[in-house]
Each structure stands twice: as C-alpha cells, then as structure tokens.
Design a protein around this motif. Structure first.
Motif, PDB file in Angstrom:
ATOM      1  N   ILE A  79       3.643   4.846   2.387  1.00 44.28           N
ATOM      2  CA  ILE A  79       2.860   5.936   3.819  1.00 44.28           C
ATOM      3  C   ILE A  79       1.578   5.530   4.758  1.00 44.28           C
ATOM      4  O   ILE A  79       1.005   5.722   5.652  1.00 44.28           O
ATOM      5  CB  ILE A  79       4.023   6.680   4.391  1.00 44.28           C
ATOM      6  CG1 ILE A  79       5.674   6.181   4.878  1.00 44.28           C
ATOM      7  CG2 ILE A  79       3.662   7.453   5.803  1.00 44.28           C
ATOM      8  CD1 ILE A  79       6.112   7.492   4.274  1.00 44.28           C
ATOM      9  N   LEU A  80       1.708   6.924   2.962  1.00 41.94           N
ATOM     10  CA  LEU A  80      -0.711   6.741   3.115  1.00 41.94           C
ATOM     11  C   LEU A  80      -1.350   5.766   3.549  1.00 41.94           C
ATOM     12  O   LEU A  80      -2.346   6.244   4.328  1.00 41.94           O
ATOM     13  CB  LEU A  80      -0.329   7.693   2.403  1.00 41.94           C
ATOM     14  CG  LEU A  80      -0.244   9.379   2.488  1.00 41.94           C
ATOM     15  CD1 LEU A  80      -0.076  10.175   0.623  1.00 41.94           C
ATOM     16  CD2 LEU A  80      -0.241  10.489   2.798  1.00 41.94           C
ATOM     17  N   MET A  81      -1.073   4.528   2.799  1.00 38.79           N
ATOM     18  CA  MET A  81      -2.219   4.204   2.893  1.00 38.79           C
ATOM     19  C   MET A  81      -2.034   3.086   4.546  1.00 38.79           C
ATOM     20  O   MET A  81      -3.078   2.488   4.599  1.00 38.79           O
ATOM     21  CB  MET A  81      -1.701   2.895   2.139  1.00 38.79           C
ATOM     22  CG  MET A  81      -2.295   4.017   0.263  1.00 38.79           C
ATOM     23  SD  MET A  81      -4.110   3.796   0.398  1.00 38.79           S
ATOM     24  CE  MET A  81      -4.164   5.850   0.572  1.00 38.79           C
ATOM     25  N   ARG A  82      -1.205   3.163   4.994  1.00 37.58           N
ATOM     26  CA  ARG A  82      -0.894   2.441   6.162  1.00 37.58           C
ATOM     27  C   ARG A  82      -1.122   3.411   7.411  1.00 37.58           C
ATOM     28  O   ARG A  82      -1.970   2.646   8.774  1.00 37.58           O
ATOM     29  CB  ARG A  82       0.953   2.221   6.855  1.00 37.58           C
ATOM     30  CG  ARG A  82       1.911   1.155   6.062  1.00 37.58           C
ATOM     31  CD  ARG A  82       0.711   0.269   5.851  1.00 37.58           C
ATOM     32  NE  ARG A  82      -0.286  -0.527   5.097  1.00 37.58           N
ATOM     33  CZ  ARG A  82      -0.192  -0.301   3.743  1.00 37.58           C
ATOM     34  NH1 ARG A  82       0.750  -0.272   2.739  1.00 37.58           N
ATOM     35  NH2 ARG A  82      -1.209  -0.692   3.016  1.00 37.58           N
ATOM     36  N   VAL A 142      -2.631  11.600  -4.306  1.00 35.17           N
ATOM     37  CA  VAL A 142      -1.292  11.600  -4.294  1.00 35.17           C
ATOM     38  C   VAL A 142      -0.292  10.692  -3.874  1.00 35.17           C
ATOM     39  O   VAL A 142       0.031  10.226  -4.531  1.00 35.17           O
ATOM     40  CB  VAL A 142      -0.810  12.595  -2.903  1.00 35.17           C
ATOM     41  CG1 VAL A 142       0.578  12.670  -3.283  1.00 35.17           C
ATOM     42  CG2 VAL A 142      -1.475  14.130  -3.148  1.00 35.17           C
ATOM     43  N   ALA A 143      -1.527   9.740  -2.921  1.00 41.38           N
ATOM     44  CA  ALA A 143      -0.611   8.389  -3.414  1.00 41.38           C
ATOM     45  C   ALA A 143      -0.679   7.741  -4.393  1.00 41.38           C
ATOM     46  O   ALA A 143       0.269   6.715  -4.447  1.00 41.38           O
ATOM     47  CB  ALA A 143      -1.199   7.272  -1.818  1.00 41.38           C
ATOM     48  N   GLY A 144      -1.617   7.383  -5.382  1.00 42.15           N
ATOM     49  CA  GLY A 144      -1.921   6.745  -6.119  1.00 42.15           C
ATOM     50  C   GLY A 144      -1.172   7.248  -7.720  1.00 42.15           C
ATOM     51  O   GLY A 144      -0.407   6.533  -8.546  1.00 42.15           O
TER      52      GLY A 144
END
Length: 305
Positions: A126-129, A115-117
C-alpha cells in the motif's frame, strides 16, 4: 578520544582535503550560506524596509558602468532596491526553503520507507503504491496546483506572509517518495542480517530494532540523496518564483529576483537578472559537486583509493 580528534584522523577528512574539486565546492557553498545568513549585518540596505528604498534609484547600473551610483555596487532593480542586498537576502530565503523542504522530505520518506521495508506484506504494498502515485505527479505540477489554490484562497497579501512555509511544505511533500524508496531498499537488505536476527532473539521490540539498529545502517544513501535534493529544492523554488507561484517580488529570493528583472533584460537592465542567476548557478553547482564527491566516497564500488 574525542569526536573532533577522531574526525581529524578519519579517512573522510583525509580524502576530502586531497580533492581540490570537493574543497572548492565546499568553500563556495560555505561562502554563499554565510553571506546569505549574515545579510542583516553585511547587506548595505534592508530590501524589506521601504524607508531605505526610492523609486528614483530604479535600474541603476553596476558601479563600473556609466551612470552608476557608488552606493549601489551591483546596481539596483526596478523597485529601486540595492541589488547586492536583495541577492544576499534572497540567497538566505532560497537556502532556508531548500533545507526546510529536504528536512520534510527526509522525515516523511524515512518514516514511510522504514515501516514499509521492515513490516512488509500488505502495508508495504500500500505504501509503495502511494509512493508510485506520488511520483507520477511532478513537483511543479503539485506546486502549481496547490500554489494557485492557496493564492486564490488567501489572496496575494496573505500569501506573502506564508510563502516560505508554503513552499517548504509543497516541495517537501512532493518529493518524499525518493527517500521512501531508497530507505525501503536499504531496510530490506539489512533486516535479514545476523545482528537484526540477534536483536529479535533477545526479545527487543520491533520499534527499537527499526530505529536503533536498522535505521543507522541505512543513512549513508540518505545523506547522498539529501545533498542532491537540496539543490533540486532550491531549483524548484526558483522555477516556481519565475512563473509567479513562488516567492513574491516584495520578498526576494533568487528565483523572484530573476523573474523581476527578466522583463527589463532586453531593455538594457541585464544586471537585474544576470547577477542573481550567477549566484543561483554557483549555489546549485557547489551543492551538486559536493554531493557527487560524497556519493563516490561513500560508495566503495565507485571510490578509488
């Protein structure tokens, strides 16, 4: 042509059969897994059955030493349990925890990374943080914190009943960022390719593009990571059991067996710790060697034909 026939003619099998190290590690791994999961049939006794255990049989040496009992091939532990049986049952518990934890890691990590990529933007940030914050806490720190709370909340007796699913959850939850970051990087590389653009042009929904087109092309690094993570999960369980926050002594795993015998090591009952330790090292080594071979094979820059 059937899947099995294609597999027999594949370059993967050809390369595997010509690599002695890969074949040796695979045979060793299969031996440990089969021995563990066949424990209810092959083990001489059931370490969970108190009627088969006598404290008078505690700390008996292996069969080749003086004072041994022929019924205990590898000796017995401090509770009078047959050490061979506890190792077989303990191997099964360790493998189940390793596979379960990695399955949870993979589900969370693949979903979040995909989803993030694909979505990018603020959601990606947000997801990677969140993943970065999670990575700042080690697996052991998270497991120790949650394990201490769980044992205090439920008590030792209740904890024994939920120890396996609890460890699967804790180890799996602590390590999902490894998958998320890897999948995200692969998705970023794939989503700009022509087949993805073509799927968008013909009007396919984003969900279908992500799961049916992009995800299958990102699973190669996931497969390599999974082999390493299974070994890490088994090691994490053993470490947590050794410090008293993993499997209880009454439900043997390789880690809890090593812990239970450690205090008797210098008194002469070395076999209680050494034999489970050898099995644990062999299990971890076989998984890591097989994972290294798969990494080299699946990476065209590293693998030499």
């Amino acid at each position: 042509m059937s899947i099995w026939k294609r597999f027999k003619k594949s370059y993967f099998l050809y390369s595997f059969l010509r690599d002695p190290l890969a074949m040796g590690s695979f045979i060793m791994l299969v031996f440990f897994v089969v021995a563990g999961f066949s424990a209810p049939i092959t083990a001489p006794t059931n370490p969970y059955d108190t009627s088969q255990i006598s404290i008078m049989d505690s700390e008996l040496p292996p069969i080749w030493m003086d004072g041994a009992d022929p019924n205990f091939i590898l000796g017995s532990d401090a509770q009078g349990r047959d050490l061979l049986s506890t190792i077989l049952y303990g191997t099964r518990v360790s493998v189940v925890i390793g596979l379960g934890a990695v399955s949870l890691q993979a589900m969370l990590g693949i979903l979040i990374g995909l989803v993030a990529g694909y979505r990018g933007g603020k959601l990606d940030s947000i997801l990677m943080r969140v993943a970065d914050v999670q990575l700042s806490f080690s697996t052991y720190m998270v497991a120790i914190f949650l394990g201490a709370i769980c044992q205090a909340a439920f008590g030792v007796a209740k904890y024994e009943q939920i120890a396996v699913p609890f460890l699967i959850f804790v180890i799996g939850f602590a390590e999902w960022p490894q998958y998320a970051r890897t999948v995200r990087a692969s998705v970023l590389a794939e989503k700009s390719k022509e087949y993805v653009e073509a799927a968008r042009v013909i009007g396919l929904p984003s969900r279908r593009i992500m799961w049916r087109h992009i995800l299958p092309n990102t699973l190669t690094p996931v497969l390599v990571i999974s082999t390493v993570q299974v070994a890490n999960a088994i090691m994490s369980e053993a470490a947590l059991s050794f410090i008293g926050l993993g499997m209880p002594v009454t439900k043997p795993s390789l880690g809890s067996l090593i812990k239970s015998g450690f205090e008797y090591f210098f008194s002469g009952s070395w076999w209680i710790t050494i034999f489970p330790g050898i099995v644990l090292v062999g299990l971890i080594l076989s998984i890591n060697l097989l994972g290294d071979w798969m990494r080299d094979f699946l990476n065209p820059k590293l693998y030499k034909k």
